[in-house]
Design an enzyme around this catalytic site. Structure first.
Site, short mmCIF file in Angstrom:
data_model
loop_
_atom_site.label_atom_id
_atom_site.label_comp_id
_atom_site.label_asym_id
_atom_site.label_seq_id
_atom_site.Cartn_x
_atom_site.Cartn_y
_atom_site.Cartn_z
N ARG A 5 34.09 -115.80 -48.90
CA ARG A 5 32.91 -116.55 -49.32
C ARG A 5 32.46 -117.54 -48.25
O ARG A 5 31.26 -117.76 -48.05
CB ARG A 5 33.21 -117.28 -50.63
CG ARG A 5 33.34 -116.35 -51.82
CD ARG A 5 33.96 -117.04 -53.02
NE ARG A 5 35.40 -117.18 -52.88
CZ ARG A 5 36.22 -117.57 -53.87
NH1 ARG A 5 35.70 -117.84 -55.07
NH2 ARG A 5 37.51 -117.67 -53.68
N ASP A 11 40.87 -119.07 -48.63
CA ASP A 11 41.39 -118.74 -47.31
C ASP A 11 40.37 -118.96 -46.20
O ASP A 11 40.73 -118.98 -45.02
CB ASP A 11 41.86 -117.28 -47.27
CG ASP A 11 43.08 -117.07 -48.15
OD1 ASP A 11 43.93 -117.98 -48.21
OD2 ASP A 11 43.19 -115.99 -48.77
N CYS A 39 36.39 -121.90 -48.81
CA CYS A 39 36.76 -121.38 -50.13
C CYS A 39 38.27 -121.53 -50.23
O CYS A 39 38.79 -122.63 -50.05
CB CYS A 39 36.27 -119.95 -50.32
SG CYS A 39 36.67 -118.82 -48.96
N ASN A 51 35.48 -114.75 -57.02
CA ASN A 51 36.40 -114.25 -56.00
C ASN A 51 36.20 -112.76 -55.71
O ASN A 51 35.34 -112.10 -56.29
CB ASN A 51 37.85 -114.55 -56.40
CG ASN A 51 38.21 -113.89 -57.73
OD1 ASN A 51 37.62 -112.87 -58.12
ND2 ASN A 51 39.20 -114.44 -58.41
N ASN A 67 44.04 -123.54 -57.99
CA ASN A 67 44.75 -123.28 -56.73
C ASN A 67 45.72 -124.40 -56.38
O ASN A 67 46.61 -124.22 -55.55
CB ASN A 67 43.75 -123.09 -55.59
CG ASN A 67 43.17 -121.70 -55.56
OD1 ASN A 67 43.73 -120.78 -56.13
ND2 ASN A 67 42.04 -121.54 -54.90
N GLY A 68 45.53 -125.57 -57.01
CA GLY A 68 46.46 -126.67 -56.78
C GLY A 68 47.87 -126.31 -57.21
O GLY A 68 48.85 -126.81 -56.65
#
Length: 534
Positions: free
Chosen positions: A243, A239, A237, A151, A126-127
């Site tokens: 989770r 957003d 997580c 996910n 996600n980075g």
């Protein structure tokens, strides 16, 4: 509502305060109107900190232990970037504010765990899109833990495989044909042994129970840190609405007995799922709201595709529209995922492990899910508190909680929603299940009720006890009627006894008068005879 309108919800104590920065949902559209933050953080710093988190979902308090002061906090991922080197002083200060001093202890502050629900590799990936995860060196008294929960797309595929398995290997398949378990050949219990082994393997391949176990284990770990170490935990997580919500709400259920009651369960769902913006329209195909600019928001129904409904697309202008089936529809339907169903499944597993700890039964959870998915009630429409409030859902639609409450009231204490084994004195504190106890099983009352209804009902302890409770209730009422009649008879007997005593007293008095009269008569007779008269 009167408290909210008067602004009297802006309370504070020595550690925390409630800010109204988001009262118009301008800072974060998916957060509730009021947020709990550390008292030492100003509103300006809150705004600055929100810009460092995905979708402006900054760290805020969700639950506080009244005994130790430890908190469960939630947020979205930090925007640290591809090189994982971006920092925010205000975000670090806000997170540090969660490490309040231990009550009655002078010295170092409590420890903070930052629980990242994602697999580590996903957080690093996600980075590349500007996200990522925290570094413990930048956050005071902190330790970063990754839970490895997959996910929404993995969960959707897992449920689809589970449904395929149930359709294929249930007592009757979805097309009404007899399943292979009923076919001929050398068999045990009506099924071919090699085929049965293959079917069990298929269930494992669906991964559903593994995902359930991962969520349960993560929540139990969080609850243990709070209960045993008096540590605070920040959970996120990507957003912070899928989770994250599962872990925060399940850990709260383990820590606080209040959430194991009907009213507490309602409060938990309203707070962590609805107020904190789990996107029900996108995940389950609930009706969404449309409108833009100053035009009023209106409810619109999602179109369906296969077994999952389509989801609204968030436009850059902030409006929400329901998409017609098109090339973009496939992309929208990819947002569907059984996140909430998975959480309810986890709750049912805890109810199985701790049958005395919950006021509600597994039948209540099934009816609750059915009511939610039926779209008869407006509680779960839209993707956020803002959407539901601006579209006037509460005025236009019925309330699920009121409906379920009326159902329970109609059946009294013997209603199927009540857990007959509930004993709050047995579990008046945190539930900290051992690792071995967290091995989940397929939830038969929900997953098997159509594919294999006989198995879902056979030997069901709740059902049998419910029948016994109804019978006991009938006997109890008969006993009360008999006791009332016995009391009436006893009162009548006492009255008759009192009358009999009065009669005896009157009879005794009459006898005494008669004796005296007889004596007087004899005396008069003797006196007359002494005078020579008869």
């Amino acid at each position: 509502m009167s408290m909210i309108e008067k602004g009297s919800f802006l309370l504070y104590n020595d550690l925390w305060r409630i800010t109204s920065l988001n009262s118009n949902y301008t800072m974060c559209q998916s957060y509730p109107f009021a947020l709990i933050v550390p008292k030492g953080i100003s509103d300006e710093e809150v705004i600055q900190a929100s810009t460092f988190r995905a979708r402006c979902r900054l760290p805020v308090v969700s639950w506080c232990d009244p005994g130790t002061g430890a908190v469960l906090a939630r947020s979205s991922q930090p925007l640290v970037g591809l090189m994982m080197n971006m920092r925010s002083n205000t975000d670090e200060k806000l997170v540090s504010g969660l490490c309040t001093q231990l009550f009655g202890v002078s010295g170092p502050q409590r420890k903070l765990y930052i629980a990242d629900a994602r697999p580590r590799k996903n957080a690093l990936a996600n980075g590349a899109m500007g996200g990522g995860s925290e570094s413990s060196s930048n956050y005071f008294q902190s330790e970063i833990v990754f839970f490895g929960i997959d996910n929404i797309h993995t969960m959707r595929d897992s449920l689809a495989r589970l449904r395929d398995y149930l359709d294929t290997h249930g007592a009757n398949s979805s097309d009404g044909m007899s399943s292979f378990l009923r076919h001929g050949g050398w068999s045990w219990g009506g099924g071919n042994l090699s085929s049965m082994s293959a079917s069990v393997s298929s269930l494992g391949d669906s991964g559903w129970l593994i995902h359930i176990q991962n969520v349960l284990a993560g929540s139990a770990w969080i609850a243990a840190r709070v209960a045993l170490e008096s540590a605070s935990v920040l959970i996120h997580c990507s957003d912070g609405w899928d989770r994250t919500t599962q872990l925060v709400s399940l850990a709260s259920l383990l820590l606080d007995p209040y959430y194991r009651t009907f009213t507490g369960f309602q409060a938990l769902v309203e707070k962590d799922w609805l107020a904190f913006g789990h996107p029900f329209s996108e995940r389950t195909g609930m009706p969404t709201v449309s409108g833009s600019g100053s035009s009023p928001f209106e409810l619109s129904r999602q179109s369906s595709a296969g077994s999952l409904s389509s989801s609204p697309v968030r436009q850059s202008s902030g409006s929400f529209t329901s998409q017609a089936p098109s090339s973009s529809h496939a992309q929208n339907s990819n947002n569907c995922s059984p996140i909430f169903l998975q959480w309810i499944d986890c709750v049912s597993q805890l109810l199985r492990i701790y049958p005395f700890a919950f006021e509600f039964s597994s039948a209540f959870l099934v009816d609750f899910l059915d009511c939610m998915l039926s779209c008869r009630f407006g509680n779960f429409f839209g993707n956020s508190e803002k959407e539901r409030q601006q579209s006037g859902v509460s005025e236009a639609c019925g309330c699920l909680w009121a409906y379920l409450g009326d159902l329970r009231a109609s059946g009294g204490s013997s209603h199927v929603h009540f857990n007959l084994f509930y004993d709050p004195s047995k579990h008046d504190g945190p539930l900290l299940p051992r690792a071995a106890a967290l091995a989940p099983t397929l939830w038969p009352q929900f997953h098997l009720r159509w594919a294999c209804p006989s198995v879902a009902q056979a030997g069901e302890l709740e059902s049998q006890c419910q029948k016994m409770a109804i019978k006991f209730s009938e006997l109890q009422k008969a006993k009360e009627v008999a006791e009332r009649k016995a009391k009436e008879v006893a009162v009548a007997m006492e009255s008759l006894n009192a009358e009999l005593r009065n009669e005896k007293q009157l009879n005794s008095s009459t006898m005494n008068l008669a004796k005296r009269a007889s004596k007087e008569s004899e005396a008069i007779k003797r006196a007359v005879e002494s005078m020579g008269c008869k």
